[in-house]
Structures are given as structure tokens and as C-alpha cells.
Design a protein around this motif. Structure first.
Motif, short mmCIF file in Angstrom:
data_model
loop_
_atom_site.label_atom_id
_atom_site.label_comp_id
_atom_site.label_asym_id
_atom_site.label_seq_id
_atom_site.Cartn_x
_atom_site.Cartn_y
_atom_site.Cartn_z
N LYS A 241 0.87 3.05 -17.19
CA LYS A 241 1.71 4.09 -16.59
C LYS A 241 1.56 4.08 -15.08
O LYS A 241 2.52 4.28 -14.34
N ARG A 242 0.34 3.87 -14.62
CA ARG A 242 0.12 3.79 -13.18
C ARG A 242 0.93 2.65 -12.57
O ARG A 242 1.58 2.82 -11.54
N LEU A 243 0.94 1.50 -13.23
CA LEU A 243 1.70 0.36 -12.71
C LEU A 243 3.20 0.69 -12.70
O LEU A 243 3.92 0.31 -11.77
N LEU A 244 3.65 1.40 -13.72
CA LEU A 244 5.06 1.81 -13.75
C LEU A 244 5.38 2.72 -12.55
O LEU A 244 6.43 2.58 -11.92
N THR A 245 4.46 3.61 -12.23
CA THR A 245 4.72 4.48 -11.08
C THR A 245 4.68 3.70 -9.77
O THR A 245 5.37 4.06 -8.82
N VAL A 246 3.89 2.62 -9.72
CA VAL A 246 3.89 1.76 -8.52
C VAL A 246 5.27 1.13 -8.36
O VAL A 246 5.79 1.00 -7.25
N VAL A 247 5.88 0.76 -9.49
CA VAL A 247 7.25 0.23 -9.44
C VAL A 247 8.18 1.30 -8.87
O VAL A 247 8.98 1.02 -7.96
N LEU A 248 8.03 2.52 -9.37
CA LEU A 248 8.84 3.62 -8.83
C LEU A 248 8.58 3.79 -7.34
O LEU A 248 9.51 3.99 -6.55
N GLY A 249 7.31 3.71 -6.96
CA GLY A 249 6.93 3.83 -5.55
C GLY A 249 7.64 2.79 -4.70
O GLY A 249 8.13 3.09 -3.60
N SER A 250 7.70 1.56 -5.21
CA SER A 250 8.37 0.48 -4.47
C SER A 250 9.85 0.79 -4.29
O SER A 250 10.43 0.55 -3.23
N ILE A 251 10.46 1.32 -5.35
CA ILE A 251 11.89 1.65 -5.28
C ILE A 251 12.11 2.79 -4.30
O ILE A 251 12.99 2.73 -3.44
N LEU B 218 0.83 -1.21 0.00
CA LEU B 218 0.00 0.00 0.00
C LEU B 218 0.86 1.25 0.00
O LEU B 218 0.57 2.22 -0.71
N ALA B 219 1.95 1.23 0.78
CA ALA B 219 2.83 2.40 0.84
C ALA B 219 3.38 2.69 -0.57
O ALA B 219 3.40 3.85 -1.00
N SER B 220 3.79 1.67 -1.27
CA SER B 220 4.32 1.86 -2.64
C SER B 220 3.26 2.49 -3.54
O SER B 220 3.56 3.39 -4.34
N ILE B 221 2.02 2.01 -3.40
CA ILE B 221 0.93 2.53 -4.24
C ILE B 221 0.66 4.00 -3.90
O ILE B 221 0.52 4.84 -4.79
N ILE B 222 0.60 4.28 -2.60
CA ILE B 222 0.26 5.65 -2.19
C ILE B 222 1.38 6.62 -2.59
O ILE B 222 1.10 7.73 -3.06
N ILE B 223 2.62 6.19 -2.43
CA ILE B 223 3.74 7.04 -2.86
C ILE B 223 3.55 7.38 -4.34
O ILE B 223 3.65 8.53 -4.76
N ALA B 224 3.23 6.35 -5.13
CA ALA B 224 3.03 6.56 -6.57
C ALA B 224 1.90 7.53 -6.84
O ALA B 224 1.99 8.39 -7.71
N GLU B 225 0.83 7.41 -6.06
CA GLU B 225 -0.35 8.24 -6.33
C GLU B 225 -0.18 9.67 -5.85
O GLU B 225 -0.81 10.59 -6.38
N VAL B 226 0.65 9.85 -4.83
CA VAL B 226 0.89 11.20 -4.34
C VAL B 226 1.64 12.01 -5.40
O VAL B 226 1.36 13.18 -5.63
#
Lengths: 267, 299
Positions: B235-245, B218-226
Motif C-alpha cells: 500500500k505504501r508503494l501504491l501511495t508513492v505512485v500517487l505521490g509521483s502523479i 524523494l518529493a514523491s515519497i514525502i507527498i505520499a507519507e504526508v
């Protein structure tokens, strides 16, 4: 032969066995011909929405029989009835998926009641049809196929929902006060659109409305409900000459009581 | 530098778990705690197969299938038995604890010296970190590419529509129950896949490695969405990857500040609470946020 929908002695109660037990539909029977456009009017708690939900299959009915084009659908779940029935809800948010684009919403509606597989959701040929149909709405949506529906206004969404419900003509179109939540100007736009689409595609439709003028102006048959029963049913020439005072008198004669709701009289 | 690269490479492996969480949390709109059991399930299946000399390809694939089976159970409980989503997830997660122990035979399982997907890339003559980067990048690309294709098929659209608007989907003849179950299966399959890859990265599987995974996802997702608004699915899934990193780098930063690793979960929990609470906090400080125009006129 020309029967589109047949309802026989429909009963529905909620919260059976509790102090709140509520017998909403009390034996409704109705036969609808193909191409009928029926307006349904009645006060709060008359059972209009429950009636429509029973036809759509949102819940099982307690007693009675429902057939659409001679096919018994009394026990058919809602998602299977979608093969025959499409609907537009009162709340513009109910009829569309907000995070899907306009064309994705239309693609979902395109497969209403059909099997969905692993084929591409939107094919180029469909996109062309979507564009043409959207152009007819005259809202400029044809240039915004890839826009999220959540960004549209209530009127635009309701017009889109109407298109979704009719892009593949249903055997029966259910409209549940679909203009009630809109401002007067938008409401009129959506209502004109509804009338035009129903005529163009020769649809059989049931429309609930809270507005007597609207109920009289549109459609070829008018039904008034009270306390879970049909108390007025006029069609043809009689319906065409109907006025609001006539309707109030009919209601009084048949139900033994006067219409007391301001909303119903004033529209 | 190497430690940062290592965090990035691990973030790639973790991101597949976050993508799995995204499928249930955002696309289906349910909070599915099965994650905490399906993640170690993937690790347990992969680990024990590797120890028994099975090819890492098959071990990883079976981990995915095992996770999908766990998702099937939760989805079934939720859809057919009408158990609230949170409880259905807790039930499956609890049951999986025993199942995972049975699969591993013990509380942790070391797979050092077994052939892993990462080892087979290392055999080409690159360092461990580079090998993890390669495996992670390939896995993430494959997962996002396939999900992009899938969610644009007729069934994929139906799943997204179900999560978005249940009444509308049913009115359009979508079998919403089945669509939810498919979403549960896909999501948990990916979560288990992530568990399998991380096991191969870490060299061991542990019965308690699932604890806190839902928070990480969830933290990875929220980071991506912020940081990114209104994106298409891929693109959203790509940002979730970024969020995880980003999340891994944050953890690294915290560890560099000599925080006890034991306190990391507390840090994660606080981070997620703040990220989830941010919209509410912002709305109380109206001066600091731009006013969004709502509504607007017709057509």
C-alpha cells in the motif's frame, strides 16, 4: 563433554596507540557448563558489556580463545555466531525491528543462523507456533501478530525480544542488563519471564545485571568483575546461601578494595 | 484534460524511479545519490540498444540490469570499503556520467521512429497517452506485485530488518552487508528501468536527464507519507505512485502559471525542502497539531 562455552585468557583493548588506550579485558578465562545460568555483576567500567560483546563477536579480541560446544569461534563474525548465540540488549529498541510486525520479527528470529532463501517469510505452521509462544507471555500479543513492533511499550518489546532470542533455543543466551531500563514492575515481569524460559528450555545463559539482589536471586553461579578481571566466582550451594554482605566481603577480599558504587549496593 | 492525462501517465513512469528511491531511502535507510547516474544509465542503455534495432523488451530489461550493476558498485563501496553512503553514491554517479556518454556516444540520442514498448501498444490502435497509461499501469502493477512478494520472502524480511535495526539483524545472523547490496541493486535497477521507460516515452535520452531525479523521487515519497500514515509495504508503494502523479500535476500547475521551465528544478527543490521540514515546522506550532500520546502503560 558438558562444556557449553570455553573462554581462555581473553584480552581486549580499545583505541590502541592513542592517549585514550583502554585495556578493558585483562585475561579472562571461564568455563561454562551446559544449563548454567550465570549472573555477572560489576561496577561501571568493569568490562561486563565488553565481555559479552566479545563472546557475541561484535569486535575481534586481541588475544585469547573462544569455543562454543567445542567449536572454535574466536575469529567467527557476529552474524555466523548467531547460529549458536542469541542476545537481549539493555535498550528495548535494540532487540526488535520497529517497522516490522510482531510476526515478522519472530520470523526473522526463527531463521537465526540459518540460510535465508526465497521461501515465504512466514508460513502458516510457523504462525501457529508464534501464537502459542506469545500466549505464554501472557501480554495479549498473540492477538496482535500483524501489529508494528514500534507501537509496543518497552516492557512488551523486551518480552518479545526475549521470546525471539529463545524461540529457537540457542546454545548460549546473552542478557545484557535487559531489565535495567524498565520500571520496577515491568522489570520484575521480564525477569520472571526470563527465569521461567531459561528453566523450561534448559538454556545456558549469561546475564549481566547491575543489581546485587538480582544477581544473587537468579541463576546457579555468580561472577563479579572488576577492572577487566573476574574477582568473584561462586556457584552451587555457596551461591544459594550467598547474601549481599557476603558478596561485598568476597569482593573486598579478592580485589583489595571496597565496593564504592551506590547503584551496585542499592540495586 | 488531455494534458492532465498526460501528466498522470508520465507520473506512472516516474513512479518506478520513486519506488527505487524508496527502497534505499526508506527500507535500507540510506540516501543513495547513485540515482542521478543510474536513471540516465537506464535511458542510455535502452536508447542506444533501440537505435541499434534491438527489441524494446530486451533493451528495457538490460537497462534494469545495468542499473542493478550501478547499485552493486555503490553498495559494494558503501558496505565493503566503508565509504559513507552519500559519498559512495556521488562516486558512482560521477563515474556514470562518463560511462553514460560512452554508451550514447553523444550528449543526447534521439530514438524517434524506433520501435518502443509504447509504440507497440499504440500499434493496437490507441493514442499515445492511452498507450503510456497502459504501459505505465502494467509496469507499476508488475513492479509492486513482485516487490510485495519479494519483501515477504525470508531474504526480503532480512533486508527490511537490516534497514530497520542493524544490531538486531546481525544478532539474528543476517548478513547485513549482502542484504544492503541487494537493496542497492534492486533500487537502482528500478530507477534505470524508469529511465528506460521515460526515454521510450520522450523519444530521446539525454546525458543531463538524471539531474534532480533524487529530489523528484524523494518529493514523491514525502507527498505520499504526508497524506497516508502507517501502511503495509504494498500500500505504501501504491501511495508513492500517487505521490509521483501528484508531483507531476503540481509541476503542470506551475507551468500553467507561466513559470519558465528552467525554474522547475528550483520549484522542486523548494517543494522538497518544505515537505521534509514540515514535521519540524509543525512542532513549533503546537496549537495547530494534535498531540500524539507517547509511551502508555505496559501490556
Amino acid at each position: 563433554m558438558n562444556t557449553a562455552l570455553e573462554l581462555t585468557d581473553i584480552h581486549k583493548s580499545f583505541e590502541v596507540g592513542t592517549v585514550n588506550e583502554n585495556h578493558v579485558l585483562k585475561g579472562i578465562s571461564l568455563t561454562i557448563q551446559k544449563d548454567d545460568f550465570i549472573t555477572i555483576i560489576g561496577g561501571n567500567g568493569a568490562g561486563k558489556s565488553t565481555f559479552l560483546n566479545s563472546i557475541a563477536g561484535n569486535f575481534p579480541i586481541d588475544k585469547g580463545y573462544i569455543a562454543i560446544d567445542q567449536v572454535d569461534i574466536t575469529r567467527t563474525p557476529a552474524y555466523e555466531r548467531a547460529k549458536y548465540i542469541s542476545r537481549v540488549f539493555q535498550d528495548a529498541k535494540m532487540g526488535t525491528a520497529t517497522r516490522l510486525t510482531i510476526e515478522e520479527n519472530l520470523a526473522v528470529a526463527w531463521k537465526r543462523g540459518k540460510k535465508r532463501g526465497f521461501a515465504r517469510g512466514i508460513k502458516e505452521s510457523q504462525r501457529k507456533i508464534f501464537k502459542e509462544e506469545l500466549t505464554k507471555l501472557d501480554l495479549g500479543l498473540e492477538n496482535r501478530l500483524k501489529m508494528e513492533v514500534g507501537l509496543l511499550s518497552g516492557g512488551q518489546r523486551q518480552a518479545l525480544t526475549l521470546l525471539m532470542a529463545t524461540i529457537v533455543p540457542p546454545n548460549l543466551l546473552l542478557l545484557d542488563e535487559h531489565t535495567a531500563a524498565l520500571d520496577p514492575k515491568t522489570s520484575e515481569m521480564v525477569m520472571n519471564l526470563t527465569d521461567r524460559i531459561i528453566k523450561e528450555k534448559k538454556l545456558t545463559a549469561l546475564m549481566i545485571t547491575h543489581n546485587m539482589e538480582q544477581a544473587i536471586q537468579y541463576g546457579n553461579r555468580l561472577i563479579m568483575m572488576n577492572n577487566g578481571q573476574i574477582v568473584v566466582d561462586v556457584s552451587g550451594a555457596e551461591k544459594q546461601q550467598l547474601t549481599v554482605p557476603d558478596l561485598l566481603n568476597l569482593f573486598k577480599k579478592n580485589s583489595g578494595q571496597a565496593v564504592t558504587e551506590d547503584a551496585l549496593i542499592l540495586g | 484534460m488531455n494534458i492532465i492525462l498526460s501528466s498522470i501517465s508520465q507520473g506512472l513512469l516516474w513512479s518506478i524511479m520513486a519506488i527505487g528511491v524508496y527502497l534505499t531511502f526508506r527500507i535500507l535507510d540510506v540516501a543513495d545519490l547513485t540515482t542521478e547516474g543510474s536513471f540516465p544509465l537506464g535511458a542510455a542503455i535502452c536508447g542506444s540498444l533501440l537505435v541499434n534495432g534491438i527489441s524494446p523488451w530486451i533493451a528495457t530489461l538490460l537497462a534494469f540490469i545495468g542499473g542493478a550493476a550501478a547499485g552493486l558498485v555503490s553498495g559494494y563501496l558503501h558496505v565493503k570499503w566503508r565509504i559513507p553512503a552519500l559519498l559512495a553514491g556521488i562516486i558512482t554517479m560521477t563515474g556514470l556520467y562518463s560511462i553514460n556518454l560512452r554508451i550514447m556516444g553523444q550528449a543526447n540520442l534521439y530514438i524517434l521512429g524506433e520501435g518502443t514498448l509504447i509504440q507497440s501498444v499504440q500499434d493496437l490502435g490507441v493514442s499515445k497517452t492511452v498507450a503510456v497509461l497502459i504501459v505505465g499501469t502494467l509496469a507499476v502493477t508488475l513492479v509492486i506485485g513482485l516487490l510485495h512478494l519479494f519483501f515477504h520472502t525470508e531474504i526480503g524480511l532480512a533486508i527490511r530488518s537490516t534497514g530497520d535495526n542493524h544490531a538486531m539483524s546481525e544478532a539474528n545472523g543476517i548478513r547485513t552487508g549482502s542484504m544492503k547490496v541487494i537493496g542497492y541493486m534492486l533500487g537502482n535497477g528500478l530507477i534505470a528501468l524508469s529511465g528506460a521507460l521515460l526515454t521510450q516515452n520522450n523519444g530521446f535520452a539525454d546525458i543531463s536527464m538524471g539531474i534532480g531525479t533524487i529530489v523528484i523521487g524523494l518529493a514523491s515519497i514525502i507527498i505520499a507519507e504526508v497524506f497516508f500514515h502507517r501502511l503495509t509495504l504494498a500500500k505504501r508503494l501504491l501511495t508513492v505512485v500517487l505521490g509521483s502523479i501528484v508531483y507531476r500535476l503540481l509541476l503542470l500547475l506551475v507551468l500553467e502559471m507561466n513559470v519558465d521551465p528552467q525554474d522547475l528544478k528550483l520549484f522542486s527543490a523548494i517543494l522538497l525542502a518544505i515537505a521534509l521540514g514540515l514535521p519540524a515546522i509543525q512542532s513549533r506550532l503546537p496549537k495547530l497539531t494534535s498531540t500524539k500520546t507517547k509511551g502508555g502503560s505496559l501490556s
